[in-house]
Design a protein around this motif. Structure first.
Motif, short mmCIF file in Angstrom:
data_model
loop_
_atom_site.label_atom_id
_atom_site.label_comp_id
_atom_site.label_asym_id
_atom_site.label_seq_id
_atom_site.Cartn_x
_atom_site.Cartn_y
_atom_site.Cartn_z
N GLN A 1 25.43 25.41 18.62
CA GLN A 1 24.15 24.73 18.53
C GLN A 1 24.33 23.49 17.67
N MET A 2 24.02 22.34 18.24
CA MET A 2 24.22 21.07 17.54
C MET A 2 22.88 20.39 17.35
N ASN A 3 22.49 20.20 16.11
CA ASN A 3 21.23 19.54 15.77
C ASN A 3 21.51 18.25 15.02
N SER A 4 20.50 17.42 14.94
CA SER A 4 20.60 16.14 14.21
C SER A 4 21.86 15.38 14.61
N LEU A 5 22.06 15.27 15.89
CA LEU A 5 23.28 14.64 16.38
C LEU A 5 23.36 13.17 16.01
N ARG A 62 24.36 21.07 10.17
CA ARG A 62 23.80 20.56 11.43
C ARG A 62 24.19 21.41 12.64
N PHE A 63 25.40 21.96 12.62
CA PHE A 63 25.91 22.74 13.75
C PHE A 63 25.96 24.22 13.36
N ARG A 118 23.06 22.44 23.02
CA ARG A 118 23.68 23.75 22.83
C ARG A 118 24.82 23.89 23.82
N SER A 139 19.35 17.32 19.97
CA SER A 139 20.07 18.59 19.91
C SER A 139 20.69 18.92 21.26
#
Length: 115
Positions: free
Chosen positions: A81-85, A66-67, A19, A17
């Protein structure tokens, strides 16, 4: 003078992740629609997410779920916020402030997703 300054990029492993933040100055931030765009290697710039002045959000299909885009009008800042990139998220991420036909752009921040 309008300035959009991005921060928070970097190198992250797949599944990680980050941010991103974009601090704006020189505009009446609360009336602008704010967006994040990205440009990957050898690709055209594409819209990632947008949040309107009223708080409505919209996302590109590849990042849905995801974002998350958000804004803090008191701080003149928009976040991503960026997850599971994924490796395909690797790009320069650029902040945009839009109002009618007026657009302002930041310089961008590099996000690299790699193991």
């Amino acid at each position: 003078q309008v300035q959009l300054v991005e921060s928070g990029g970097g190198l992250v492993q797949p599944g990680g992740s980050l941010r991103l933040s974009c601090a704006a100055s020189g505009i009446i931030f609360r009336v602008y629609d704010m967006g994040w765009y990205r440009q990957g290697p050898g690709k055209q710039r594409e819209l990632v997410a947008v949040i309107t002045s009223g708080g409505t959000t919209n996302y590109a299909e590849p990042v849905k779920g995801r974002f998350t885009i958000s804004r803090d009008n008191a701080k003149n800042t928009v976040y991503l916020q960026m997850n599971s990139l994924k490796p395909e998220d690797t790009a320069v991420y650029v902040c945009n402030a839009g109002l009618s036909r007026v657009n302002h752009w930041g310089q961008g921040t590099q996000v690299t997703v790699s193991s």
